[in-house]
Design an enzyme around this catalytic site. Structure first.
Site, PDB file in Angstrom:
ATOM      1  CD1 TRP A   1      -1.011   2.458   2.156  1.00  0.00           C
ATOM      2  CD2 TRP A   1      -2.734   1.641   0.625  1.00  0.00           C
ATOM      3  NE1 TRP A   1      -2.076   3.486   2.020  1.00  0.00           N
ATOM      4  CE2 TRP A   1      -3.178   3.282   1.143  1.00  0.00           C
ATOM      5  CE3 TRP A   1      -3.733   1.310  -0.250  1.00  0.00           C
ATOM      6  CZ2 TRP A   1      -4.114   3.767   0.807  1.00  0.00           C
ATOM      7  CZ3 TRP A   1      -4.615   1.684  -0.703  1.00  0.00           C
ATOM      8  CH2 TRP A   1      -4.843   3.128  -0.278  1.00  0.00           C
ATOM      9  CG  MET A   2       2.374   5.344  -2.345  1.00  0.00           C
ATOM     10  SD  MET A   2       3.488   5.556  -3.745  1.00  0.00           S
ATOM     11  CE  MET A   2       2.190   5.766  -5.008  1.00  0.00           C
ATOM     12  CG  ASN A   3      -1.874   6.973   1.867  1.00  0.00           C
ATOM     13  OD1 ASN A   3      -1.523   6.035   2.714  1.00  0.00           O
ATOM     14  ND2 ASN A   3      -1.984   8.103   2.562  1.00  0.00           N
ATOM     15  CG  ASP A   4      -0.929  11.583   1.693  1.00  0.00           C
ATOM     16  OD1 ASP A   4      -2.012  10.543   1.089  1.00  0.00           O
ATOM     17  OD2 ASP A   4      -1.320  12.172   2.432  1.00  0.00           O
TER      18      ASP A   4
ATOM     19  CD  GLN B   1       1.793   8.776   5.087  1.00  0.00           C
ATOM     20  OE1 GLN B   1       0.542   8.520   6.060  1.00  0.00           O
ATOM     21  NE2 GLN B   1       2.861   9.096   5.539  1.00  0.00           N
TER      22      GLN B   1
ATOM     23  CD1 TRP C   1      -3.479   4.477   5.087  1.00  0.00           C
ATOM     24  CD2 TRP C   1      -4.446   3.985   6.779  1.00  0.00           C
ATOM     25  NE1 TRP C   1      -2.910   5.572   5.851  1.00  0.00           N
ATOM     26  CE2 TRP C   1      -3.639   5.210   7.074  1.00  0.00           C
ATOM     27  CE3 TRP C   1      -5.091   3.275   7.890  1.00  0.00           C
ATOM     28  CZ2 TRP C   1      -3.650   5.858   8.164  1.00  0.00           C
ATOM     29  CZ3 TRP C   1      -4.855   3.855   9.082  1.00  0.00           C
ATOM     30  CH2 TRP C   1      -4.092   4.990   9.368  1.00  0.00           C
TER      31      TRP C   1
ATOM     32  CG  ASP D   1      -1.292  15.965   6.321  1.00  0.00           C
ATOM     33  OD1 ASP D   1      -0.861  14.955   7.105  1.00  0.00           O
ATOM     34  OD2 ASP D   1      -2.414  16.159   5.609  1.00  0.00           O
TER      35      ASP D   1
ATOM     36  CD  GLU E   1      -6.940  14.501   4.702  1.00  0.00           C
ATOM     37  OE1 GLU E   1      -7.142  13.819   5.552  1.00  0.00           O
ATOM     38  OE2 GLU E   1      -6.658  13.910   3.444  1.00  0.00           O
TER      39      GLU E   1
ATOM     40  CD1 TRP F   1      -7.999  10.192   0.855  1.00  0.00           C
ATOM     41  CD2 TRP F   1      -7.837   7.931   1.382  1.00  0.00           C
ATOM     42  NE1 TRP F   1      -6.572  10.054   1.359  1.00  0.00           N
ATOM     43  CE2 TRP F   1      -6.582   8.623   1.832  1.00  0.00           C
ATOM     44  CE3 TRP F   1      -7.862   6.571   1.696  1.00  0.00           C
ATOM     45  CZ2 TRP F   1      -5.664   8.055   2.346  1.00  0.00           C
ATOM     46  CZ3 TRP F   1      -6.626   6.013   2.140  1.00  0.00           C
ATOM     47  CH2 TRP F   1      -5.701   6.559   2.620  1.00  0.00           C
TER      48      TRP F   1
HETATM   49  C1  FRU Z   1      -4.140  12.387   2.929  1.00  0.00           C
HETATM   50  C2  FRU Z   1      -4.147  11.808   4.430  1.00  0.00           C
HETATM   51  C3  FRU Z   1      -3.189  12.887   5.276  1.00  0.00           C
HETATM   52  C4  FRU Z   1      -2.416  11.850   6.324  1.00  0.00           C
HETATM   53  C5  FRU Z   1      -2.309  10.552   5.623  1.00  0.00           C
HETATM   54  C6  FRU Z   1      -2.397   9.343   6.531  1.00  0.00           C
HETATM   55  O1  FRU Z   1      -4.841  11.430   2.298  1.00  0.00           O
HETATM   56  O2  FRU Z   1      -5.279  11.416   5.110  1.00  0.00           O
HETATM   57  O3  FRU Z   1      -3.735  13.722   5.936  1.00  0.00           O
HETATM   58  O4  FRU Z   1      -1.485  12.374   6.931  1.00  0.00           O
HETATM   59  O5  FRU Z   1      -3.051  10.627   4.669  1.00  0.00           O
HETATM   60  O6  FRU Z   1      -1.763   8.349   5.542  1.00  0.00           O
END
Ligand code: FRU
Length: 494
Positions: A19-22, A38, A46, A153, A204, A291
């Protein structure tokens, strides 16, 4: 791609697995662009957040590095930024070997579950070996929580004029500014909040940076701020404000924000720190997901990709000042000229002979010119149709009546039937006599840049089979194709 690599982008950044996000901590140092992100290394959804890490010499070819930051007793490692502390204001390194400092949020899950309000704090980690190994600061956190549920953030910049570090961070319905001389001791400066173009979402991943207005000596300050939910087509999206910043507070030129990207899949994007002055570009990357469905998309061994790195510029557009986004020039090294055509008049649907063009890894450029009323009446819409052997169809183009760009992925539905994914995605834009479209397709994404980045739309797509048929269409009236130029795009692994 092998079977479990179906949908793996060929020239966009993806994690090797899981998994990857920001995107996080983007910083340039000694010939390398760093990209942290992330990351949850134990699953494709997540979970406890880490900072994954990769470096690149050109923002196109990436080398994966070991995880930079692991969660600890203070919490998960949420999003944040990184800077080079050239003057060694932290004392973590020396002027000869300035520290790379990451400023991130600790999210303490146990405290949150226990009902506390102060579970998000800001903390530091540093590296003295070009980001290869990291030490967390012993007196973390450096910015305690003022009883705010959303307090995260941090993006930190060196503010030349006031000779101090400025932090912008997200706090629910607003951003907050703090200042510091050493990254350790922070004082509160101000809040910035406005009715946004979206309702009800949380702010965010903000960013704050100066940008020169093209063709002038004027420098404006920009705030990027992501919002979730409330995007123009649902879920998460990123907006921006143009204004002035004096080292203490931000004054917007106008009260309403604009969308950086009208698509559903460009979120939490921010820009690189410490780009050398002689380069001077403002370079951006975003998380190419939403999301609403990010954790369900039908990829097997990994989840999510980043957008193409983009250069942001500020331009005057009639009475307005807007950001234009375009793929970075380094992307050109992957392009293989394929086909060029000029001056065709088109009405109805016309199949294009794509020869050796791979529709799943390509860039398509068009200049369209809708024609005055013909005997059939006015042109109502024009654009492209992509199809595969599964009879799925992706339609994208411009609607002259509603003055909207659109991408309809409702018929790209066999592999992924999430209702929020199955949408007709639109965005407001008024075209002139002609309109330029740049369309970049990479396995499971489409990025559209209109009129040199004045309008941008980024969406993910999950066709059951690769696309292998391309048509152009014009409804009712006709459209002239002034230019058409196609490129195959090489993968970035070579
Ligand atoms: C945005 C977010 C950020 C938070 C991160 C957690 O996508 O919700 O606000 O730091 O992802 O993974």
């Amino acid at each position: 791609p092998t079977a479990n690599e179906k949908y793996r982008p060929q020239f966009h950044f993806t994690p090797q697995a899981n998994w990857m996000n920001d995107p996080n901590g983007m910083v340039y140092y000694e010939g390398e662009y760093h990209l942290f992100y992330q990351y949850y290394p134990d699953s494709t959804v997540w979970g406890p957040m880490h900072w994954g890490h990769a470096v690149s010499k050109d923002l196109i070819h990436w080398e994966h590095l070991p995880i930079a930051l692991y969660p600890d007793s203070l919490g998960y490692i949420y999003s944040g930024s990184a800077v080079i502390d050239w003057e060694n204001t932290t004392g973590f390194g020396s002027k000869e070997n300035p520290p790379m400092v990451a400023i991130y949020t600790y999210h303490n899950m146990e405290a949150e579950r226990a009902g506390a309000n102060n579970f998000e704090t800001q903390a530091l980690a540093y590296s003295l070996d070009k980001g290869r190994t990291w030490k967390k600061y012993k007196n973390n956190p450096v910015l305690p929580n003022p009883e705010l549920k959303h307090f995260r953030d941090p993006k930190v910049i060196w503010h030349e004029e006031s000779e101090q570090w400025i932090m912008i961070l997200a706090a629910g319905d607003r951003v907050k500014f703090y200042a510091s001389k050493d990254l350790k001791l922070w004082s509160f400066k101000s809040d910035f909040m406005r009715d946004t173009v979206a309702q009800g979402g949380g702010w965010e991943c903000p960013d704050l940076f100066p940008l020169k207005l093209e063709g002038s000596d004027i420098t404006k300050w920009i705030i990027l701020v992501s919002i979730n939910p409330g995007g123009p087509n649902g879920g998460s999206a990123t907006q921006y404000f143009v204004g002035d910043f004096d080292g203490s507070s931000f004054q917007p030129d106008v009260d309403t924000a604009k969308w950086l990207d009208w698509g559903m899949d460009n979120y939490a994007g921010v820009t690189w720190s410490d780009i050398p002055e002689e380069d001077g570009r403002r370079l951006f990357i975003g998380w190419m997901s939403n999301w609403q469905y990010a954790q369900e998309v039908p990829t097997e061994s990994w989840r999510s990709a980043m957008t193409l790195p983009r250069e942001l510029k500020l331009v005057q557009e009639k009475d307005d000042i807007i950001i234009v986004s375009n793929p970075i020039k380094e992307f050109n090294v992957l392009k293989e000229q394929h086909q060029m055509d000029y001056e065709t008049l088109l009405s109805g649907e016309v199949p294009i002979d794509i020869k050796e063009l791979d529709l799943n890894s390509c860039e398509l450029n068009f200049v369209f010119e809708p024609q005055e009323a013909s005997q059939n009446g006015h042109t109502t819409a024009f654009g492209l149709l992509l199809r595969n052997d599964e009879e799925e169809e992706l339609k994208l183009g411009y609607n002259m009546l509603s003055k909207k760009f659109f991408m309809d992925r409702t018929n790209v539905c066999k592999a992924f039937s999430n209702p929020q994914y199955l949408s007709l995605i639109t965005g407001d834009y008024t075209i002139q006599k002609q309109v330029k479209m740049k369309i970049i397709i990479d396995a499971s994404s489409i990025e559209v840049f209109v009129d040199d980045g004045k309008f941008v739309m980024t969406n993910t797509i999950f066709p059951q089979d690769p696309f292998n048929q391309l048509s152009l269409f014009s409804s009712l009236g006709s459209v002239k194709i002034r230019e058409a130029e196609f490129f195959n795009i090489k993968n970035n692994k070579t």
